[in-house]
Write a protein that holds these residues in place. Sequence first.
Motif, PDB file in Angstrom:
ATOM      1  N   ILE A 169       0.830  -1.207   0.000  1.00  0.00           N
ATOM      2  CA  ILE A 169       0.000   0.000   0.000  1.00  0.00           C
ATOM      3  C   ILE A 169       0.868   1.263   0.000  1.00  0.00           C
ATOM      4  N   ARG A 170       2.055   1.168   0.629  1.00  0.00           N
ATOM      5  CA  ARG A 170       2.995   2.296   0.554  1.00  0.00           C
ATOM      6  C   ARG A 170       3.471   2.494  -0.876  1.00  0.00           C
ATOM      7  N   LEU A 171       3.737   1.375  -1.552  1.00  0.00           N
ATOM      8  CA  LEU A 171       4.179   1.460  -2.951  1.00  0.00           C
ATOM      9  C   LEU A 171       3.088   2.108  -3.804  1.00  0.00           C
ATOM     10  N   SER A 172       1.847   1.670  -3.609  1.00  0.00           N
ATOM     11  CA  SER A 172       0.735   2.241  -4.386  1.00  0.00           C
ATOM     12  C   SER A 172       0.630   3.742  -4.142  1.00  0.00           C
ATOM     13  N   GLU A 173       0.732   4.133  -2.881  1.00  0.00           N
ATOM     14  CA  GLU A 173       0.654   5.559  -2.542  1.00  0.00           C
ATOM     15  C   GLU A 173       1.759   6.338  -3.264  1.00  0.00           C
ATOM     16  N   GLU A 193      -4.062   8.279   4.389  1.00  0.00           N
ATOM     17  CA  GLU A 193      -2.680   8.008   4.000  1.00  0.00           C
ATOM     18  C   GLU A 193      -2.345   6.586   4.428  1.00  0.00           C
ATOM     19  N   ALA A 194      -1.377   5.983   3.705  1.00  0.00           N
ATOM     20  CA  ALA A 194      -1.021   4.583   3.999  1.00  0.00           C
ATOM     21  C   ALA A 194      -0.652   4.407   5.469  1.00  0.00           C
ATOM     22  N   LYS A 195       0.057   5.391   6.032  1.00  0.00           N
ATOM     23  CA  LYS A 195       0.522   5.250   7.421  1.00  0.00           C
ATOM     24  C   LYS A 195      -0.624   5.251   8.432  1.00  0.00           C
ATOM     25  N   GLU A 196      -1.803   5.742   8.037  1.00  0.00           N
ATOM     26  CA  GLU A 196      -2.943   5.685   8.956  1.00  0.00           C
ATOM     27  C   GLU A 196      -3.572   4.292   8.966  1.00  0.00           C
ATOM     28  N   LEU A 197      -3.416   3.587   7.844  1.00  0.00           N
ATOM     29  CA  LEU A 197      -4.105   2.303   7.708  1.00  0.00           C
ATOM     30  C   LEU A 197      -3.297   1.147   8.290  1.00  0.00           C
ATOM     31  N   LEU A 198      -1.974   1.214   8.127  1.00  0.00           N
ATOM     32  CA  LEU A 198      -1.111   0.138   8.611  1.00  0.00           C
ATOM     33  C   LEU A 198       0.186   0.729   9.130  1.00  0.00           C
ATOM     34  N   ASP A 199       0.865  -0.026   9.981  1.00  0.00           N
ATOM     35  CA  ASP A 199       2.211   0.394  10.404  1.00  0.00           C
ATOM     36  C   ASP A 199       3.038  -0.851  10.685  1.00  0.00           C
ATOM     37  N   GLU A 200       4.277  -0.624  11.131  1.00  0.00           N
ATOM     38  CA  GLU A 200       5.179  -1.766  11.330  1.00  0.00           C
ATOM     39  C   GLU A 200       4.622  -2.748  12.371  1.00  0.00           C
ATOM     40  N   ASP A 201       3.862  -2.241  13.346  1.00  0.00           N
ATOM     41  CA  ASP A 201       3.302  -3.150  14.359  1.00  0.00           C
ATOM     42  C   ASP A 201       2.105  -3.933  13.812  1.00  0.00           C
ATOM     43  N   LYS A 202       1.460  -3.355  12.824  1.00  0.00           N
ATOM     44  CA  LYS A 202       0.299  -4.031  12.220  1.00  0.00           C
ATOM     45  C   LYS A 202       0.457  -3.918  10.706  1.00  0.00           C
ATOM     46  N   GLU A 250      -6.711  -9.621  -1.568  1.00  0.00           N
ATOM     47  CA  GLU A 250      -6.795  -8.762  -2.760  1.00  0.00           C
ATOM     48  C   GLU A 250      -7.917  -7.740  -2.571  1.00  0.00           C
ATOM     49  N   ASN A 251      -9.052  -8.210  -2.058  1.00  0.00           N
ATOM     50  CA  ASN A 251     -10.193  -7.320  -1.849  1.00  0.00           C
ATOM     51  C   ASN A 251      -9.875  -6.224  -0.827  1.00  0.00           C
ATOM     52  N   ARG A 252      -9.181  -6.604   0.271  1.00  0.00           N
ATOM     53  CA  ARG A 252      -8.802  -5.605   1.285  1.00  0.00           C
ATOM     54  C   ARG A 252      -7.872  -4.547   0.669  1.00  0.00           C
ATOM     55  N   LEU A 253      -6.977  -4.966  -0.201  1.00  0.00           N
ATOM     56  CA  LEU A 253      -6.066  -3.999  -0.830  1.00  0.00           C
ATOM     57  C   LEU A 253      -6.833  -3.053  -1.753  1.00  0.00           C
ATOM     58  N   TYR A 254      -7.803  -3.580  -2.481  1.00  0.00           N
ATOM     59  CA  TYR A 254      -8.631  -2.695  -3.314  1.00  0.00           C
ATOM     60  C   TYR A 254      -9.375  -1.684  -2.445  1.00  0.00           C
ATOM     61  N   GLN A 255      -9.894  -2.149  -1.303  1.00  0.00           N
ATOM     62  CA  GLN A 255     -10.622  -1.228  -0.412  1.00  0.00           C
ATOM     63  C   GLN A 255      -9.683  -0.144   0.129  1.00  0.00           C
ATOM     64  N   ALA A 256      -8.470  -0.563   0.525  1.00  0.00           N
ATOM     65  CA  ALA A 256      -7.511   0.403   1.062  1.00  0.00           C
ATOM     66  C   ALA A 256      -7.092   1.391  -0.032  1.00  0.00           C
ATOM     67  N   ASP A 257      -6.924   0.879  -1.237  1.00  0.00           N
ATOM     68  CA  ASP A 257      -6.546   1.718  -2.376  1.00  0.00           C
ATOM     69  C   ASP A 257      -7.605   2.795  -2.600  1.00  0.00           C
ATOM     70  N   TRP A 258      -8.854   2.371  -2.463  1.00  0.00           N
ATOM     71  CA  TRP A 258      -9.977   3.308  -2.614  1.00  0.00           C
ATOM     72  C   TRP A 258      -9.892   4.397  -1.548  1.00  0.00           C
ATOM     73  N   LEU A 259      -9.533   3.987  -0.322  1.00  0.00           N
ATOM     74  CA  LEU A 259      -9.409   4.960   0.780  1.00  0.00           C
ATOM     75  C   LEU A 259      -8.304   5.975   0.498  1.00  0.00           C
ATOM     76  N   LEU A 260      -7.212   5.512  -0.141  1.00  0.00           N
ATOM     77  CA  LEU A 260      -6.121   6.438  -0.477  1.00  0.00           C
ATOM     78  C   LEU A 260      -6.556   7.434  -1.539  1.00  0.00           C
ATOM     79  N   ARG A 261      -7.289   6.939  -2.542  1.00  0.00           N
ATOM     80  CA  ARG A 261      -7.595   7.794  -3.694  1.00  0.00           C
ATOM     81  C   ARG A 261      -8.766   8.732  -3.474  1.00  0.00           C
ATOM     82  N   PHE A 262      -9.764   8.280  -2.726  1.00  0.00           N
ATOM     83  CA  PHE A 262     -10.995   9.089  -2.652  1.00  0.00           C
ATOM     84  C   PHE A 262     -11.397   9.538  -1.249  1.00  0.00           C
TER      85      PHE A 262
END
Length: 428
Positions: free
Chosen positions: A235-239, A291-300, A275-287
Motif C-alpha cells: 500500500i505504501r508502494l501504491s501511494e 494516507e497509507a501510514k494511517e491504515l497500517l504500520d510496522e506493528d500491524k 486482494e479485496n482488502r487492498l482494493y478497499q484500502a486503495d480506494w481509501l487512499l484515492r478518494f
Amino acid sequence: MDVLEKLKILSDAAKYDVSCSSSGSNRKNKKGGLGDASPAGICHSWSDDGRCISLLKILMTNYCIYDCVYCINRSSNDLPRAIFTPEEIVDLTINFYKRNYIEGLFLSSAVFKSPNYTMEMLLQVVKKLREEENFNGYIHTKAIPGADEDIVNKIGRYVDRMSVNIELPTEEGLKLLAPQKNKENILKPMNLIKTGITQSIDDRKKFRFSPKFVPAGQTTQLIVGATKDNDLKIIRLSEGLYNSYGLKRVYYSAFVPVSNSPKLPLIKSPPLVRENRLYQADWLLRFYGFEAKELLDEDKPDFDLSLDPKCDWALRNIHLFPVEINKADYTMLLRVPGIGVKSAIKIIQGRRFSSIDFFDLKKLGIALKRAQYFITCKGKYYGIKSMDSQIIRNQLVESPSIEKKYYQLSLFEQVSPEDKYIQIGGQL
Ligand code: SF4
C-alpha cells in the motif's frame, strides 16, 4: 496455425492481466472514421472466474524470452505458443468492432526477441488501426520494461491508456522470481509516460489541436501473495505510485499458482480476501483522504481479513466517534464506516435544508449496518449502548466463510444488494 486457434491461445493467456478498466477516455468519431471512445470508457465482460476482461483482450504473443517464475508464459513452461501478425490483430479488432462485439482493444504481449522488437510490433498495430482504419475506439497497450524512450513516445500518441506492470512490490521479489527484470527498467517507461502526459496537457493549453498523449492515463498491476511482502509494503508502494507517477489505478491480482517452483508459496487458491482488502484500502487512499501510514504500520503490517480497512481504522480511533451527522465536516463524514463519497456529499447538501434523521440516512443509501455504531443523528445514538471497540468489532466482523464470498471483480455472484452496491461504487 489459423487465426482462431491463435485467438484461443492468446486471449486465454491474457486473462492473468487485470490492469484494464473503464477509462474516462473521450475521443469523438471523425468523418469517415470508425467508432469512438465514450466517456464511460471501454465495455467489459467478466470471465467465469470473475476476472475483468474486455471483449478483445489479447496478447500479441505468448513466446517470451524471460522466465518469471510466477507466470504461465515463462520461457521454461511447456505450453502451446502462438504469435499474431499486426495485420491479424487489426483485422480482428475491426471485425469484432463492426459486429458490435467490442468497443476497444486491450493489447498486451510477452517479451518476444527483445523489449524494443515487441514494442515495434505493438506500434504497427496501433498505427494501422488509427491511420489506415481510422479506428477511434479505445486502445490500451502495455509498455514493455526496457523499451527505448522513442518507441514509448510513439505509441503514446496513438493509444488511450498504457500500463507498465510492476508485478512484484520489492526489488528482492524481482530478484527471486523475475531475475531478468529490474526496478529501473520498470519505472523508466512509467516516468516517460508521466512526462509525456504532462507535456501534452501543457501543450494543449497553448495549442488546442496539439496531439494527445495517453489521454486516459497509465495503470499498473501488482501480484499479491507471490512473495512474503506484507500489505504495508504494497500500500505504501501504491501511494508512492499515485503521488510520483500520477497513476490512474493500481490493480491488485491475487497470485494464481501456475507453477510448482519451490520459490513460490504453497497455496491452494488465490488470496482473494487479501486482494479485496487492498482494493478497499486503495480506494481509501484515492478518494477518502487517507494516507497509507494511517491504515497500517510496522506493528500491524497486514490488513485484518475479517474487517474492511475503514472499519478497522475507525475501531482503532474510536475516541473520534460517534460523530454527529448534522455537524461533522465532509472530511470526517468520509471517515465514518458505511458513508461513501456520494453519500457524504448528499448529507452535506441535504442538511442545508433541514436536519437529517436516522431514517433519512437509509434513503441516502448509507450502509447503516456499519455506520450506526459511529454516528449520532440529532444527538441520538442508534448503535449498541457502548463505545467499546471490541464489542463493536464483534458486531462488525464478517463470517468465517468470508473467503467464499469474494470473487475477483465479479458483479454476478449472489451478494446482498448493499454489498453489490459497495462492489460497484467502492463506497466504504
Ligand atoms: S516477461 Fe511477462 S510474459 Fe514474460 S515471463 Fe515475465 S511476466 Fe510472463
